[in-house]
Scaffold this active site. Structure first.
Site, short mmCIF file in Angstrom:
data_model
loop_
_atom_site.label_atom_id
_atom_site.label_comp_id
_atom_site.label_asym_id
_atom_site.label_seq_id
_atom_site.Cartn_x
_atom_site.Cartn_y
_atom_site.Cartn_z
N LYS A 126 38.45 41.13 47.96
CA LYS A 126 39.47 42.08 47.23
C LYS A 126 39.63 42.97 48.05
O LYS A 126 40.88 43.56 48.18
CB LYS A 126 38.66 42.64 45.98
CG LYS A 126 38.84 41.64 44.99
CD LYS A 126 38.66 42.15 43.45
CE LYS A 126 38.44 41.18 42.47
NZ LYS A 126 39.35 40.43 41.74
N LYS A 167 43.58 34.79 38.13
CA LYS A 167 44.63 35.45 37.32
C LYS A 167 45.33 36.55 37.86
O LYS A 167 46.34 37.00 37.48
CB LYS A 167 44.05 35.62 35.80
CG LYS A 167 42.69 36.86 35.76
CD LYS A 167 42.54 36.63 34.48
CE LYS A 167 40.98 36.93 34.17
NZ LYS A 167 40.55 38.24 34.68
N LYS A 223 40.24 29.89 45.24
CA LYS A 223 39.91 29.89 43.52
C LYS A 223 41.13 29.95 42.87
O LYS A 223 41.97 31.15 43.19
CB LYS A 223 38.70 30.44 43.09
CG LYS A 223 38.80 31.88 43.04
CD LYS A 223 37.63 32.39 42.19
CE LYS A 223 38.05 33.80 41.60
NZ LYS A 223 37.38 34.24 40.44
P1 ATP Z 1 40.16 38.10 39.07
O1 ATP Z 1 40.99 36.97 39.50
O2 ATP Z 1 41.03 39.50 38.36
O3 ATP Z 1 39.26 38.75 40.08
P2 ATP Z 1 38.78 36.32 37.48
O4 ATP Z 1 39.35 35.77 36.55
O5 ATP Z 1 37.93 36.17 39.00
O6 ATP Z 1 39.66 37.76 37.84
P3 ATP Z 1 37.04 37.18 35.25
O7 ATP Z 1 38.03 37.34 34.37
O8 ATP Z 1 36.14 38.38 35.01
O9 ATP Z 1 37.35 37.24 36.71
O10 ATP Z 1 36.15 35.90 35.05
C1 ATP Z 1 35.83 35.58 33.87
C2 ATP Z 1 34.86 34.55 34.29
O11 ATP Z 1 35.81 33.08 34.67
C3 ATP Z 1 33.74 34.41 35.13
O12 ATP Z 1 32.70 33.68 34.57
C4 ATP Z 1 34.26 33.72 36.35
O13 ATP Z 1 33.18 33.06 37.22
C5 ATP Z 1 34.98 32.52 35.70
N1 ATP Z 1 35.98 32.06 36.37
C6 ATP Z 1 37.19 32.82 37.19
N2 ATP Z 1 38.00 32.05 37.72
C7 ATP Z 1 37.36 31.02 37.76
C8 ATP Z 1 37.80 29.48 38.38
N3 ATP Z 1 38.88 29.60 39.29
N4 ATP Z 1 37.14 28.42 38.18
C9 ATP Z 1 36.01 28.67 37.33
N5 ATP Z 1 35.41 29.46 36.76
C10 ATP Z 1 36.43 30.89 36.99
#
Ligand code: ATP
Ligand code: LTN
Length: 331
Positions: A114, A199, A196
């Site tokens: 980040k 969002k 990955k």
């Molecule tokens: P940001 O992209 O803003 O960092 P994020 O989606 O990575 O957000 P969270 O919303 O807190 O972060 O993630 C919620 C859950 O979703 C966590 O358990 C994370 O490991 C899972 N997750 C997020 N992105 C993925 C992905 N691409 N594949 C599988 N699991 C995911």
């Protein structure tokens, strides 16, 4: 009774990655582990570690709460709450900052990623984030924490912090175990399968949101990056994009990757992508209908009030004991 704790940040629109890596696992676990309690929350305090627009943040908090229910979590077996509504989360987060070292925080990949993206306005809370995350978990004596692969490192640090606290002050916190799904733990970006699906990404074509309409879903899958080999085969090294699509297919339909590969052995990417698009639509459409029915309801408000009460009750007692252990206050 064993307890399962997990959270999602309201930083953007929920993606298929969040669904397959996290929410779908919560639902599956809830169906399988009938003797477990589920504490699930919206991690709004974590969201403000990067700048948010207040009215959008507030809307997304409810979106996530509604999505938990829409995706199939049983409201009667889930303590659903908003992180910032239980102040003990912050209180313990602060205490845990005094039990984690700078060097440990500096090694966190999420922090490094980040900060690499945005070098000018890195907040101190983005750096201390893992201490608050550890608090989210150990405050409730979680036994298990279901998360996607990207959170493995934070979970390891949570275990380190819990053990350090226990060693120093005497056994007090349960040391949690991560639960990472075998398939779907790391869904990759549709346009760039090296990173990955996220969002808070700017290229919308790279991710499918849980709110996308059928035409958008199909279009995004159709334009997902593959390769010129042209044979449906699971080869993450040479066919990264396709391997990701196969993972999504397997995970969303609860089928085995090899069975899907077999089904398409005499087929082409076009047919495969069309079917995958449809399979995603089939799962997301009923979820969206349920979401629409609940997001503005008084029922959701009641679920969250109830969740806040149960979580606060537990957290209040735990924190009183915790402060006594640390020697804070008068008694
Ligand atoms: P940001 O992209 O803003 O960092 P994020 O989606 O990575 O957000 P969270 O919303 O807190 O972060 O993630 C919620 C859950 O979703 C966590 O358990 C994370 O490991 C899972 N997750 C997020 N992105 C993925 C992905 N691409 N594949 C599988 N699991 C995911
Ligand atoms: N750090 C996680 C979200 C998160 C979380 C938690 C997950 C915050 N607190 C507690 C599990 C348990 C993320 O960035 N995805």
């Amino acid at each position: 009774m064993k307890r399962i704790v997990s959270g999602i940040k309201p930083t953007g629109t929920l993606t298929l990655g969040n669904y397959l890596g996290a929410i779908k696992q919560f639902v599956k676990l809830q169906q399988k582990m009938t003797d477990c309690e589920f504490y699930l929350f919206v991690a709004d305090l974590h969201a403000i570690t990067v700048r948010q627009v207040p009215h959008e943040l507030r809307k997304r908090i409810l979106d996530i709460a509604a999505m938990y229910i829409a995706c199939g979590l049983d409201k009667d077996r889930t303590v659903l709450y908003i992180q910032s509504e239980v102040m003990q989360n912050v209180e313990l987060g602060y205490i845990l900052q005094s039990n984690v070292y700078m060097g440990e925080l500096e090694r966190m990949t999420q922090f490094k990623d980040k900060t690499a993206k945005n070098e000018t306005s890195i907040t101190s809370s983005l750096f201390t984030y893992p201490a608050l995350m550890a608090a989210d978990i150990i405050l409730y004596d979680a036994d298990y924490v279901p998360v996607g692969d990207d959170q493995k490192q934070h979970l390891e640090l949570t275990r380190t912090i819990a053990n350090r606290f226990n060693n120093h002050y005497g056994d007090f916190f349960t040391v949690p175990e991560p639960l990472i799904p075998e398939v779907g733990a790391r869904i990759m970006d549709l346009q760039n399968p090296e990173k990955k699906m996220s969002k808070s990404d700017s290229n919308e074509k790279g991710y499918i949101t849980l709110f996308d309409d059928p035409a958008t879903i199909k279009r995004k899958i159709k334009s997902a990056v593959t390769d010129s080999i042209g044979i449906v085969n699971y080869d993450p090294k040479n066919q990264r994009g396709l391997a990701n699509l196969l993972t999504i297919y397997a995970s969303i339909t609860d089928r085995k990757i090899e069975d899907i590969v077999k089904q398409y052995e005499d087929s082409n990417y076009k047919q495969f992508k069309e079917d995958l698009g449809q399979a995603i639509v089939d799962v997301l459409q009923p979820i969206q209908e349920k979401y629409n029915a609940i997001v503005k309801s008084s029922e959701l408000q009641e679920i969250l009030n109830n969740g806040r009460e149960i979580a606060t009750n537990y957290a209040f007692k735990k924190m009183r004991k915790c402060k006594r252990k640390v020697g804070l206050g008068r008694k």
